[in-house]
Design a protein around this motif. Structure first.
Motif, mmCIF file in Angstrom:
data_model
loop_
_atom_site.group_PDB
_atom_site.id
_atom_site.type_symbol
_atom_site.label_atom_id
_atom_site.label_comp_id
_atom_site.label_asym_id
_atom_site.label_seq_id
_atom_site.Cartn_x
_atom_site.Cartn_y
_atom_site.Cartn_z
ATOM 1 N N GLY A 101 0.815 -1.212 0.000
ATOM 2 C CA GLY A 101 0.000 0.000 0.000
ATOM 3 C C GLY A 101 0.846 1.258 0.000
ATOM 4 N N GLY A 102 0.191 2.323 -0.410
ATOM 5 C CA GLY A 102 0.890 3.572 -0.652
ATOM 6 C C GLY A 102 1.441 4.250 0.599
ATOM 7 N N LYS A 115 -9.978 -1.404 -7.513
ATOM 8 C CA LYS A 115 -8.966 -1.247 -8.577
ATOM 9 C C LYS A 115 -9.462 -1.843 -9.897
ATOM 10 N N LYS A 169 11.762 1.084 -6.150
ATOM 11 C CA LYS A 169 10.574 1.103 -7.005
ATOM 12 C C LYS A 169 10.746 2.031 -8.195
ATOM 13 N N GLU A 202 4.101 6.551 -10.213
ATOM 14 C CA GLU A 202 5.302 5.740 -10.509
ATOM 15 C C GLU A 202 5.448 5.503 -12.013
ATOM 16 N N GLY A 212 0.301 -7.885 -8.391
ATOM 17 C CA GLY A 212 -0.071 -7.339 -7.098
ATOM 18 C C GLY A 212 0.095 -8.350 -5.993
ATOM 19 N N GLY A 213 0.217 -7.837 -4.804
ATOM 20 C CA GLY A 213 0.266 -8.704 -3.635
ATOM 21 C C GLY A 213 -0.795 -8.215 -2.685
ATOM 22 N N GLY A 265 -3.388 7.173 -5.881
ATOM 23 C CA GLY A 265 -2.931 6.336 -6.991
ATOM 24 C C GLY A 265 -1.445 6.490 -7.215
ATOM 25 N N LEU A 266 -0.671 6.019 -6.260
ATOM 26 C CA LEU A 266 0.791 6.132 -6.404
ATOM 27 C C LEU A 266 1.312 5.332 -7.587
ATOM 28 N N THR A 267 0.611 4.254 -7.936
ATOM 29 C CA THR A 267 1.065 3.472 -9.087
ATOM 30 C C THR A 267 1.026 4.327 -10.358
ATOM 31 N N GLU A 292 4.644 2.795 1.668
ATOM 32 C CA GLU A 292 5.620 3.145 0.625
ATOM 33 C C GLU A 292 6.223 4.531 0.915
ATOM 34 N N ILE A 340 8.501 -4.644 -9.805
ATOM 35 C CA ILE A 340 7.435 -3.689 -10.180
ATOM 36 C C ILE A 340 8.021 -2.552 -11.015
ATOM 37 N N GLU A 368 -10.257 5.836 -5.972
ATOM 38 C CA GLU A 368 -8.824 5.846 -5.696
ATOM 39 C C GLU A 368 -8.522 6.988 -4.749
ATOM 40 N N VAL A 374 -0.501 -2.541 -11.977
ATOM 41 C CA VAL A 374 0.076 -2.977 -10.695
ATOM 42 C C VAL A 374 -0.863 -2.493 -9.595
ATOM 43 N N SER A 375 -1.389 -3.406 -8.819
ATOM 44 C CA SER A 375 -2.318 -3.011 -7.740
ATOM 45 C C SER A 375 -2.558 -4.152 -6.783
ATOM 46 N N ARG A 376 -2.874 -3.801 -5.559
ATOM 47 C CA ARG A 376 -3.423 -4.826 -4.668
ATOM 48 C C ARG A 376 -4.659 -5.411 -5.348
HETATM 49 N N1 UDP Z 1 2.489 -2.007 -4.585
HETATM 50 C C1 UDP Z 1 3.465 -2.953 -4.302
HETATM 51 N N2 UDP Z 1 3.174 -4.264 -4.474
HETATM 52 C C2 UDP Z 1 1.960 -4.650 -4.927
HETATM 53 C C3 UDP Z 1 0.973 -3.693 -5.217
HETATM 54 C C4 UDP Z 1 1.266 -2.368 -5.028
HETATM 55 O O1 UDP Z 1 4.585 -2.614 -3.903
HETATM 56 O O2 UDP Z 1 1.780 -5.845 -5.069
HETATM 57 C C5 UDP Z 1 2.828 -0.608 -4.374
HETATM 58 C C6 UDP Z 1 2.666 0.253 -5.603
HETATM 59 O O3 UDP Z 1 3.830 0.213 -6.393
HETATM 60 C C7 UDP Z 1 2.402 1.611 -4.964
HETATM 61 C C8 UDP Z 1 1.618 1.252 -3.719
HETATM 62 O O4 UDP Z 1 1.939 -0.093 -3.416
HETATM 63 O O5 UDP Z 1 3.608 2.215 -4.566
HETATM 64 C C9 UDP Z 1 0.125 1.350 -3.956
HETATM 65 O O6 UDP Z 1 -0.288 2.661 -3.779
HETATM 66 P P1 UDP Z 1 -1.594 3.220 -4.467
HETATM 67 O O7 UDP Z 1 -1.769 4.623 -4.014
HETATM 68 O O8 UDP Z 1 -1.510 3.012 -5.955
HETATM 69 O O9 UDP Z 1 -2.758 2.277 -3.947
HETATM 70 P P2 UDP Z 1 -3.201 1.752 -2.484
HETATM 71 O O10 UDP Z 1 -2.714 0.330 -2.433
HETATM 72 O O11 UDP Z 1 -2.577 2.632 -1.451
HETATM 73 O O12 UDP Z 1 -4.691 1.817 -2.543
#
Ligand code: UDP
Length: 417
Positions: free
Chosen positions: A42-43, A233, A198, A321, A257-258, A316-318, A46, A296, A313, A226-228
């Protein structure tokens, strides 16, 4: 070996770094604690991962603590999170009790530090009740809300509001995410760190190496999200869009995603995504461990186009990135994505799988536009969404809170700096 600040100077310039030093100077030695609910995934995690060492290098006694709880606690906080984003969620008294008790236990564990800290940043709803228990606090407390609370499910917001009202101020990513509160509300969008694993530069060989490991063939266009694995999402919508594009042109989809440790729904959503994808060899579903930062990075760099088809959202750090990596992003017309993607300028804003497919097809046919939009995307991030800008704003806010009642705040460089 260059210090962190020296390394940032090569990207953002010396003036920005000097300004940070000036802002931090009156705060040297001050204890500032950030608290959230997960170290990884999650962001928020991060950003904190990188912000804390940077603050420390500026002489601030910065710390990061994570509250921990049992599965009932996370079930409750996930429901609160979904309700704040507009879902109708019934939350039982037992779940609320687990939420409150977990906060009380964590307060007891962290008590002396919370009481002594000059500034406490509480991130998101999970640790919000800590303030309520900390009656002996000396410092100022800020509630940092990273999510979109523009249309919350009212009963849940009313419950949470009781806890957040007592904060000295709250910080939001966008004006229209906020709810009225009696304390001052500040706007500070999040940011990315260009020096983190990253986001650091990778060679073409490194990128291909990572993609090869996952059997992703760079000679066929790659689109990636790339997302959870989270319904907001819209991973299913991404697959629908991909299937529409593939009717006309060869393309591969990567869904990577994880799970975050504070997100119990991930496994279920991942199951639904796998079922919908079936055994399609052009859909690569990558289940990633929380520390897959370089992979990633390589996926974002190795993709022709990046998608973030979120239905809701926070920021949206993805997106940030991918834009930093000079990719045009096709993203949901929602939340903080709209601060970053300027429609038709550095990417596209979309509402449906059909709209997404249309934009993907257009870009795949126009590699020159991919390049132009990618360049513009990078510049928008350089100007607005790097960690140095966010830190400037946090430090300014802390200065205002601590010295705001004085006639003037003296900000000068240290003699040795
Ligand atoms: N991310 C990650 N691994 C994953 C999925 C997401 O490291 O499997 C990172 C992604 O690169 C980003 C952050 O987690 O830096 C997700 O932030 P975002 O604001 O996009 O979404 P959030 O998960 O906070 O809703």
């Amino acid at each position: 070996m260059k210090t962190l600040l020296e390394q940032y100077a090569t990207i953002v310039g010396n003036e920005v770094i000097d300004h940070l030093k000036q802002l931090a100077n009156p705060l040297r030695g001050m204890k500032i604690i950030h608290i959230n609910s997960t170290k990884e995934g999650g962001g928020v995690a991060e950003i904190l991962n990188r912000l804390i060492p940077l603050k420390r290098e500026l002489g601030i006694d910065a710390e990061w603590e994570v509250i921990n709880g049992n599965s009932e606690f996370y079930q409750c906080t996930k429901k609160i999170h979904n309700a704040l984003q507009g879902n109708r969620e019934e939350i039982s008294g037992n779940l609320y009790k687990a939420y409150e008790e977990t906060n009380l236990q964590n307060y007891e564990r962290l008590r002396s530090r919370l009481e002594e800290a000059s500034i406490v940043f509480i991130h998101d709803p999970q640790p919000a009740p800590l303030l309520h228990y900390c009656s002996g606090r000396k410092g100022k407390w800020l509630w940092r809300c990273h999510i979109d609370v523009s249309h919350p499910f009212r009963p849940v917001w009313k419950y949470l509001r009781n806890y957040v009202e007592g904060y000295n101020a709250s910080i939001w990513s966008l004006a229209n995410f906020a709810q009225p509160l009696a304390h001052p509300l500040y706007l500070i969008p999040p940011s990315i760190d260009p020096l983190s694993k990253k986001n650091l530069e990778l060679t073409d060989k490194e990128i291909t190496g990572f993609l090869d490991e996952w059997n992703i063939d760079r000679s066929i266009p790659v689109i990636t999200q790339v997302s959870r694995f989270d319904r907001f999402k819209d991973p299913i919508g991404v697959i629908q869009a991909f299937k529409l594009v593939r009717k006309y042109t060869p393309v591969q989809l990567v869904l990577a995603g994880g799970g975050a440790t504070d997100d119990p729904e991930g496994t279920q959503v991942l199951g639904e995504v796998k079922e919908f994808a079936g055994s399609d060899p052009d859909i690569h579903i990558l289940e990633l461990p929380p520390d897959a930062h370089l992979l990633i990075n390589a996926l974002q760099r190795g993709s022709d186009i990046v998608l973030q088809k979120s239905l809701r959202e926070g920021f949206g750090l993805t997106v940030t990135e991918a834009m930093w990596k000079r990719k045009p992003v096709i993203a949901g017309h929602t939340g903080g994505i709209r601060l970053q993607v300027i429609n038709h300028y550095n990417g596209f804003l979309v509402n449906t799988p059909e709209g997404t497919a249309l934009r993907v097809r257009y870009l795949l046919k126009h590699p020159d536009i991919i390049e132009l939009m990618g360049k513009r995307a990078h510049q928008v991030v350089l100007d607005n969404f790097l960690i140095t800008r966010q830190l400037q704003e946090y430090l300014t806010l802390v200065l205002a809170l601590i010295y705001g009642s004085e006639d003037r705040i003296e900000i000068k460089m240290q003699a040795t700096a």
